[in-house]
Design a protein around this motif. Structure first.
Motif, short mmCIF file in Angstrom:
data_model
loop_
_atom_site.label_atom_id
_atom_site.label_comp_id
_atom_site.label_asym_id
_atom_site.label_seq_id
_atom_site.Cartn_x
_atom_site.Cartn_y
_atom_site.Cartn_z
N ALA A 168 41.76 37.88 42.14
CA ALA A 168 42.61 38.87 42.47
C ALA A 168 41.79 40.19 42.79
O ALA A 168 41.84 40.89 43.69
CB ALA A 168 43.74 39.24 41.41
N ALA A 169 40.70 40.41 41.88
CA ALA A 169 40.03 41.53 41.91
C ALA A 169 39.06 41.49 43.13
O ALA A 169 38.87 42.44 44.11
CB ALA A 169 39.14 41.94 40.65
N TYR A 170 38.48 40.29 43.41
CA TYR A 170 37.53 40.02 44.50
C TYR A 170 38.10 40.35 45.89
O TYR A 170 37.71 40.99 46.64
CB TYR A 170 37.19 38.58 44.66
CG TYR A 170 36.17 38.38 45.56
CD1 TYR A 170 34.84 38.63 45.17
CD2 TYR A 170 36.09 38.07 46.89
CE1 TYR A 170 33.44 38.71 45.95
CE2 TYR A 170 35.00 37.70 47.66
CZ TYR A 170 33.93 38.29 47.28
OH TYR A 170 32.72 38.00 47.94
N ILE A 171 39.60 40.14 46.24
CA ILE A 171 40.07 40.52 47.55
C ILE A 171 40.20 42.04 47.80
O ILE A 171 40.16 42.61 48.87
CB ILE A 171 41.34 39.83 47.62
CG1 ILE A 171 42.40 40.68 47.27
CG2 ILE A 171 41.24 38.32 47.50
CD1 ILE A 171 43.75 40.12 47.67
N PHE A 172 39.90 42.95 46.86
CA PHE A 172 39.91 44.37 46.98
C PHE A 172 38.48 44.92 47.34
O PHE A 172 38.41 46.22 47.64
CB PHE A 172 40.47 45.20 45.70
CG PHE A 172 42.06 45.06 45.69
CD1 PHE A 172 42.74 45.84 45.94
CD2 PHE A 172 42.39 43.75 45.21
CE1 PHE A 172 44.13 45.89 46.11
CE2 PHE A 172 43.86 43.70 45.07
CZ PHE A 172 44.74 44.60 45.62
N GLU A 182 55.03 37.52 50.56
CA GLU A 182 54.68 38.55 51.25
C GLU A 182 53.99 38.46 52.71
O GLU A 182 53.70 39.41 53.36
CB GLU A 182 53.53 39.64 50.67
CG GLU A 182 54.14 39.97 49.11
CD GLU A 182 53.17 40.96 48.29
OE1 GLU A 182 53.64 42.09 47.88
OE2 GLU A 182 51.79 40.37 48.22
N SER A 183 54.13 37.29 52.96
CA SER A 183 53.50 36.71 54.16
C SER A 183 54.40 36.97 55.43
O SER A 183 55.57 36.27 55.52
CB SER A 183 52.89 35.31 54.27
OG SER A 183 52.88 34.80 55.67
N ALA A 203 48.91 43.68 41.36
CA ALA A 203 49.67 42.89 40.32
C ALA A 203 50.21 41.64 41.08
O ALA A 203 50.38 40.53 40.44
CB ALA A 203 50.88 43.69 40.00
N ASN A 204 50.67 41.61 42.10
CA ASN A 204 51.13 40.42 42.91
C ASN A 204 49.96 39.54 43.21
O ASN A 204 50.34 38.14 43.19
CB ASN A 204 51.84 41.03 44.35
CG ASN A 204 53.16 41.48 43.99
OD1 ASN A 204 53.62 41.80 42.95
ND2 ASN A 204 53.65 42.02 45.38
N GLU A 205 48.74 39.88 43.78
CA GLU A 205 48.03 38.95 43.93
C GLU A 205 47.49 38.30 42.53
O GLU A 205 47.14 37.07 42.77
CB GLU A 205 46.76 39.62 44.59
CG GLU A 205 45.42 38.72 44.94
CD GLU A 205 45.76 37.75 46.06
OE1 GLU A 205 46.52 38.04 46.71
OE2 GLU A 205 45.23 36.67 46.00
N LEU A 206 47.52 38.84 41.46
CA LEU A 206 47.01 38.38 40.22
C LEU A 206 48.02 37.19 40.06
O LEU A 206 47.70 36.26 39.17
CB LEU A 206 47.11 39.42 39.19
CG LEU A 206 46.62 39.24 37.72
CD1 LEU A 206 45.33 38.67 37.70
CD2 LEU A 206 46.97 40.31 36.81
N LEU A 207 49.40 37.50 39.86
CA LEU A 207 50.34 36.39 39.68
C LEU A 207 50.20 35.15 40.52
O LEU A 207 50.33 34.31 40.05
CB LEU A 207 51.91 37.03 39.93
CG LEU A 207 52.97 36.04 39.79
CD1 LEU A 207 52.91 35.27 38.36
CD2 LEU A 207 53.98 36.68 40.07
N THR A 208 49.98 35.59 42.00
CA THR A 208 49.61 34.26 43.04
C THR A 208 48.46 33.83 42.60
O THR A 208 48.40 32.42 42.51
CB THR A 208 49.33 35.20 44.36
OG1 THR A 208 50.59 35.95 44.52
CG2 THR A 208 48.97 34.03 45.27
#
Lengths: 173, 494
Positions: free
Chosen positions: A40-44, B448-449, A84-89
């Motif tokens: 999740a962190a990487y995509i930022f 979210e897509s 937070a959403n990316e982390l859950l994903t």
């Protein structure tokens, strides 16, 4: 430093700093695997400077700092929410990929083998030979049993034959 | 619990996924079999109280949804039929013969260059090397698609690539097809004769009625719409003169749905109808290219798009019931999967997606990308999906490139949160390049897509129609799943 809380987020888990243009999230390592935090962190990293830390045992903190340094409170809240959403994903995806590993690997191998004209092993043809009549999985919790089977009244002989249950410790040592 | 189920049975249903659609329940399995159930029917299914010999039992059995009746060979056969596209490797090879373009479009995805930018023309040498790489595919059938920019700007290289490709395909024993996506404004009789003689399929862009088309696609001192319409009519006439069936051989056009188009669905359909087009793809706008800069003017919330989609497709269905023959492409793609159990191999709605394993893009400068969207990313400064350069890259190395492997894995719906539980899992797919562009990762966040929202919304619409079971609509749907091959354009060796 001007500390900022965000509506909708627990104030002890998400803290913003308007002066720095940053937001820090504290993540429970027992809830989210470290690989998910990395993912999740990487995509930022195209938009933010990203710093991971371990403020205390069992926690990981993630600080996202806007590269342009111009993020307002709304933008910081958006960053926190998106993270937070990316982390859950990422966490769930990791679990799904583990569970569906055979299917995913089979399809990927078939696709790449098809593209390179080399025979895939195993192939989708192998599904035809798969023995579906066998028990597909262990079921120690009786999830696949019907309610009637699982909770039927036991005979005295069955009760006498059961091994004593062992207590399981909460959490990990 | 869903449909008031009190005691879910774990022994009656076979594996299934469910989605509530307007009060009904769409139930599917991993192979893509499906039923649409009422709430009481779904309750009986979920609780395992369906009586043998009833109509519901029979419907569930046919759909392979009863565990005790599960037909393994039928499930395997259906899964293999659906996944047939995995067998052959890339057959769509897009040559970006130039970035130069004579038109300026508000949403240009291709990252056009001005007409003076001759340095963005592909050379004959790069075209040859691109075709050699394409012919390395194990697919017995290769499509070479000329794109731009505007491919007619670099027609000399288009001609060379066609002649070279025909000869080389013959030598290596592959069937080959050429297509060209052009705004047609630079067409002339000489170019057209060459394209017709060499059986090149021609496709264009029409954004709707003249005022809308010309507002979005600027052609200096002229009307882009009038130019396109003139040549559509001329080409269609030429097909008839050459003895080709006009119901099958005619120019098809591509629509890009901008914000302004959302209120003009019927006008758009009528325009396509008047031009003799038999297919209309109500595509929402893509996030690539100039849209990054013009999004505030041309983009829109996807709920508004879905309303446009429903209203416009309703109108198309009504026209078909009155005898017109025009299909909506999205519906045709999904219906082919749902009703026929086949995948029409539309590369962006597939699992895994076609990026790399089915489609390769060759840029004017010889750089090779995992599909055209990947190439568009390069034009805006992101080389994540760059595979190499023609002349240096071997076909085998290209297919074993870790980028392709990653895209295949990431775009598999069975590894994606949300998709893995979605009733539309067997019919769906979202391209990893798109999710990378919009969400930062090749696996994406489907909840979210915008693509996922569009796919779900369209399939909700289709299953509502299927549940209504209107004979006229179902006959239209059945016709839309029939794929008539355009054999004239396929050049077979020997």
């Amino acid at each position: 430093m001007s500390t900022l809380m965000f509506e909708g987020f627990p104030k002890d888990l998400v803290v913003g700093d308007l002066a720095d243009g940053s937001v820090t999230l504290t993540v429970d390592a027992a809830v989210y695997p470290l690989e998910a935090v990395y993912g999740a962190a990487y995509i930022f990293i195209d938009r933010c400077f990203v710093l991971l830390d371990r403020p205390k045992a069992g926690s990981v903190s993630v600080t996202l700092t806007d590269k342009k340094g111009a993020a307002d409170a709304g933008a910081l809240r958006q960053m926190a929410g998106e993270f937070a959403n990316e982390l859950l994903t990422q966490a769930w995806r990791q679990k799904i990929v583990e569970e569906n590993r055979v299917l995913l690997e089979t399809v990927t191998m078939q696709a790449l083998a098809g593209a390179t004209a080399t025979p895939a092993e195993p192939s989708l043809d192998d599904l035809a030979n798969f023995d579906f009549t066998e028990e597909a999985f262990d079921d120690p919790l009786g999830i696949a049993m019907s309610w009637e089977e699982k909770y039927k009244k036991k005979t005295p002989a069955e009760v006498a034959g059961e091994a004593p249950a062992e207590g399981a410790p909460e959490g990990k040592p | 619990m869903l449909a008031g189920i009190e005691k879910p049975s774990v022994t009656f249903p076979a594996f299934f996924r469910v989605r509530e659609v307007s009060g009904s329940f769409v139930v599917t399995n991993a192979q893509g079999d499906w039923v649409v159930l009422t709430a009481p029917e779904f309750k009986a299914f979920g609780e395992g109280t369906v009586e043998r010999g009833t109509d519901l039992w029979d419907r569930l059995k046919v759909a392979n949804l009863i565990r005790s009746e599960f037909d393994v060979p039928a499930a395997v056969a259906r899964l293999k039929k659906r996944m047939k596209f995995l067998e052959n490797g890339p057959n769509l090879h897009m040559l970006i013969v130039t970035l130069r373009c004579n038109e300026t479009c508000v949403y240009c995805h291709a990252s056009r260059a001005d007409m003076e930018a001759v340095q963005t023309d592909m050379s004959a040498e790069v075209a040859e090397k691109s075709i050699e790489l394409a012919l390395g595919s194990p697919s017995p059938f290769i499509t070479i698609e000329f794109q731009g920019g505007e491919p007619l700007v670099n027609f000399k290289v288009v001609k060379h690539a066609i002649e070279y490709g025909q000869r080389r395909a013959l030598e290596v024993g592959k069937s080959i097809e050429f297509t060209m996506v052009s705004n047609l404004a630079l067409m002339d009789e000489e170019k057209l004769s060459f394209l017709l003689d060499h059986k090149v399929q021609i496709c264009t862009s029409i954004d709707g009625p003249e005022h809308l088309h010309d507002k979005q696609r600027k052609l200096i001192a002229s009307s882009a719409f009038k130019a396109a319409v003139h040549w559509i009519n001329r080409i269609n006439q030429a097909y008839i003169e050459r003895g080709l069936d006009p119901s099958l051989y005619h120019v098809e056009a591509l629509l890009t749905t901008t914000r302004e188009a959302l209120s003009r669905g019927r006008e758009i359909v009528d325009t396509y109808k008047s031009l003799g087009c038999r297919a209309l793809h109500l595509r929402p706008i893509d996030p690539f290219g100039f849209v990054e800069k013009t999004a505030s003017r041309v983009e829109y919330p996807r709920e508004e798009y879905l309303k446009f989609y429903r209203d416009t497709t309703d109108y198309i269905i009504e026209l078909n019931k009155k005898g017109e023959q025009i299909l909506e492409r999205y519906a045709a793609i999904f219906l082919t999967k749902i009703l026929n159990g086949e995948d029409p191999n539309f590369l962006d709605i597939r699992s895994p997606s076609g990026a790399g394993i089915s489609a390769i893009a060759y840029n004017y400068d010889g750089l090779v990308f995992a599909g055209d969207e990947a190439r568009m990313m390069h034009e805006t400064g992101d080389d994540t999906f760059l595979l190499g350069r023609v002349g240096e890259l071997t076909y085998d190395a290209m297919m074993k490139h870790p980028t392709i492997r990653s895209l295949v894995l990431a775009s598999n719906v069975n590894g994606r949160p949300d998709c893995v539980n979605c009733a539309y899992n067997p019919y769906c797919g979202v391209d990893g390049v798109h999710t990378y562009k919009t969400q930062g990762s090749i696996s994406g966040r489907m909840r979210e897509s915008t693509v996922s929202a569009v796919h779900k919304g369209i399939m909700d619409y289709l299953f509502e129609k299927i549940r209504e079971n209107d004979p006229g609509t179902m006959e239209v749907f059945r016709r839309w799943t029939i794929n008539r091959a355009r054999d004239h354009f396929v050049q077979v060796p020997g």
